[in-house]
Write a protein that holds these residues in place. Structure first.
Motif, short mmCIF file in Angstrom:
data_model
loop_
_atom_site.label_atom_id
_atom_site.label_comp_id
_atom_site.label_asym_id
_atom_site.label_seq_id
_atom_site.Cartn_x
_atom_site.Cartn_y
_atom_site.Cartn_z
N TRP A 383 0.82 -1.22 0.00
CA TRP A 383 0.00 0.00 0.00
C TRP A 383 0.86 1.27 0.00
CZ3 TRP A 383 -2.85 -2.13 4.89
CH2 TRP A 383 -3.64 -3.23 4.53
N GLU A 384 2.14 1.09 0.07
CA GLU A 384 3.02 2.26 0.21
C GLU A 384 2.83 3.27 -0.92
OE1 GLU A 384 7.83 3.26 0.55
OE2 GLU A 384 7.10 1.19 0.66
N SER A 385 2.60 2.80 -2.14
CA SER A 385 2.47 3.70 -3.28
C SER A 385 1.29 4.66 -3.12
CB SER A 385 2.32 2.91 -4.58
OG SER A 385 1.15 2.10 -4.54
N LEU A 386 0.27 4.24 -2.36
CA LEU A 386 -0.88 5.12 -2.14
C LEU A 386 -0.53 6.32 -1.28
CD1 LEU A 386 -3.56 2.35 -1.48
CD2 LEU A 386 -3.56 3.94 -3.42
N PHE A 387 0.53 6.21 -0.47
CA PHE A 387 0.93 7.29 0.43
C PHE A 387 1.99 8.21 -0.17
CE2 PHE A 387 -0.95 4.10 3.14
CZ PHE A 387 -1.59 4.82 4.13
N LYS A 388 2.61 7.77 -1.26
CA LYS A 388 3.71 8.56 -1.82
C LYS A 388 3.29 9.95 -2.31
CE LYS A 388 7.21 5.12 -2.74
NZ LYS A 388 8.16 4.54 -3.71
N PRO A 389 2.06 10.15 -2.81
CA PRO A 389 1.66 11.52 -3.18
C PRO A 389 1.69 12.49 -2.00
CG PRO A 389 0.18 9.92 -4.17
CD PRO A 389 1.03 9.16 -3.21
N TYR A 390 1.68 11.93 -0.77
CA TYR A 390 1.70 12.79 0.44
C TYR A 390 3.08 12.80 1.08
CZ TYR A 390 -3.13 11.80 -0.56
OH TYR A 390 -4.34 11.66 -1.22
N LEU A 391 4.06 12.29 0.31
CA LEU A 391 5.47 12.23 0.75
C LEU A 391 5.64 11.34 1.97
CD1 LEU A 391 6.51 15.98 0.26
CD2 LEU A 391 6.61 14.09 -1.38
#
Length: 471
Positions: A383-391
């Protein structure tokens, strides 16, 4: 036949790919909604303002701790949760008493005041205070090198600093906090009359940092007073002792340990629509030290956890599993609230699949630390990629949190929110842990980050849950 099989497999793969992409798009939109709601219409900052400025420091067993229990219960009741209740727990009641006082004396009448604060759990000095020569050591292991002959009748000054070269400040803290926790018990065995401990702080300032300490198995008659000294004064005292070896320190503490009193964990729940007997917990500790108002430690974690449930209610997301916010009492000097919650959960045979704690300050969120099996962590890491837009990039195996620690059983995944930690120990357990040190946006980003992780765990489940779906 083979051609038909190949075509069938191709269609199935396409359907799976479409389903996964569709899920990812839906999740991305729901996470965006949670972040938008927290940043544009959040309540965490207003809750914390009241908790910090109108109530203040919330030491276990104090009147202000009880006020915090009543306030947070009332606020949770306004959210329209399915259940809100208080869970009784007996907690220690230690009181600081009148403000501490200390000075260094190099000759009769030649003194300089220094900044100290009693460590939590310390006994008081004699009524007239304590005064003696000082012996500086670099940690508990140094005591044996000096021995009773050099320590007896003196004040032990623990001056091992937090290591500035460690990027992880919690690692630096862990490298020297034993001086604070066990320093008095160990120094007493060599005949010391008291201890001063360099504050657990990476910067040089005049704020002494308190924190819990223990006398271990020492009888009450063997216990000696213990105080933290500010980093600036620790530097001064260390330099002075190099040229004035017979310099003396006087200090006066007025603390007292009283009988245990009843307090409460504050709990609110949204009952799951499909798997109500599977529980997801999010929480922080409601108590704080009394020298500041506990905004970062752990008022921030409290209001972020409350905000998670508010965001679910306001967004219309109906969780499959029961989600609880738990505001634990007595993390700072006993962990009674965390232990009581786990004890009751075990008695009721409750199935906790996931617990998330925020207890590292209200700074910019960087990610999460997980106590989990490798298969569980692998699922979460997807799920990490879902959080990358929020750095948000930090997903690592590590430590969950103190209050949720008692829930550890080999099945329940424990997680801790990981904010940027570089400024945390500037404020930790000191009088400058105050509301004016909170950044509203950073606090709200943390709340949304926690809500997003809870949303994903609820939607997809984890190993050992009734339903486990893949993204």
């Amino acid at each position: 036949m083979r051609k038909i099989l190949i075509v069938g497999l191709s269609i199935l793969c396409s359907q799976l790919s479409f389903s996964q992409n569709s899920n990812k798009q839906e999740d991305s939109l729901n996470l965006r909604k949670l972040y938008d709601m927290s940043l544009l219409n959040g309540k965490s900052y207003l809750w914390l303002e009241h908790l910090s400025n109108d109530i203040g420091g919330r030491l276990s067993g104090s009147l202000d701790a009880q006020k915090a229990v009543e306030y947070t219960k009332k606020e949770l009741e306004t959210l329209g949760l399915d259940k809100v209740w208080l869970q009784p727990v007996m907690v220690p009641k230690w009181v600081r008493g009148a403000k501490e006082f200390a000075y260094i004396e190099t000759a009769p009448g030649s003194t300089r005041n220094i900044n100290i604060t009693a460590l939590g759990g310390s006994v008081s000095t004699p009524m007239g205070g304590a005064k003696a020569q000082v012996i500086e050591v670099q940690g508990i292991e140094d005591l044996a090198r000096y021995g009773e002959a050099q320590i007896k009748g003196k004040i032990v000054f623990y001056n091992r600093p937090m290591r500035a070269d460690l990027i992880n400040t919690f690692e630096a803290y862990g490298g020297c906090v034993d001086q604070r926790y066990s320093g008095a018990a160990e120094a007493a065995k060599y005949g010391a009359i008291g201890v001063l401990v360099r504050s657990m702080n990476l910067r040089l300032d005049d704020f002494p940092h308190t924190g819990t300490m223990s006398y271990g198995e020492l009888r009450p008659s063997q216990r000696i007073p213990a105080a933290a000294i500010s980093t600036n004064d620790a530097e001064y005292l260390s330099s002075l002792l190099k040229i004035e070896k017979k310099a003396e320190v006087y200090f006066k503490l007025n603390s007292e340990q009283l009988p245990d009193v009843q307090s409460y964990n504050v709990i609110g729940e949204i009952t799951g629509s499909e798997f109500p007997n599977e529980y997801i917990v999010v929480g922080g500790h409601l108590d704080s030290w009394d020298v500041g108002d506990g905004s970062h430690d752990d008022g921030a974690g409290v209001v972020q956890s409350m905000e998670v449930l508010r965001l679910f209610k306001e967004s219309g997301i109906k969780p499959k599993r029961s989600i609880r916010v738990v505001l634990f009492m007595n993390e700072e000097n006993g962990l009674r609230g965390g232990n009581k919650y786990a004890e009751i959960a075990e008695e009721k045979n409750e199935n906790h699949i996931f617990a998330l704690e925020s207890d590292s300050g209200g700074f910019t969120p960087r990610g999460f630390s997980f106590e989990a099996r490798q298969d569980q962590f692998n699922q979460i890491a997807a799920w990490e990629s879902l959080f990358k837009p929020y750095l948000i990039h930090y997903f690592e195996l590590g430590h969950g949190g103190a209050d949720i620690g008692p829930l550890k059983n080999g099945k329940t995944v424990l997680a801790g929110l990981v904010p940027d930690s570089q400024r945390y120990f500037d404020h930790h357990h000191s009088e400058n842990d105050t509301f004016d040190q909170i950044n509203k946006r950073e606090l709200e980003l943390g709340a949304a980050t926690m809500a997003s992780m809870i949303y994903l765990v609820d939607k997809y489940g984890l190993s050992n849950t009734s339903e486990v779906s893949k993204l």
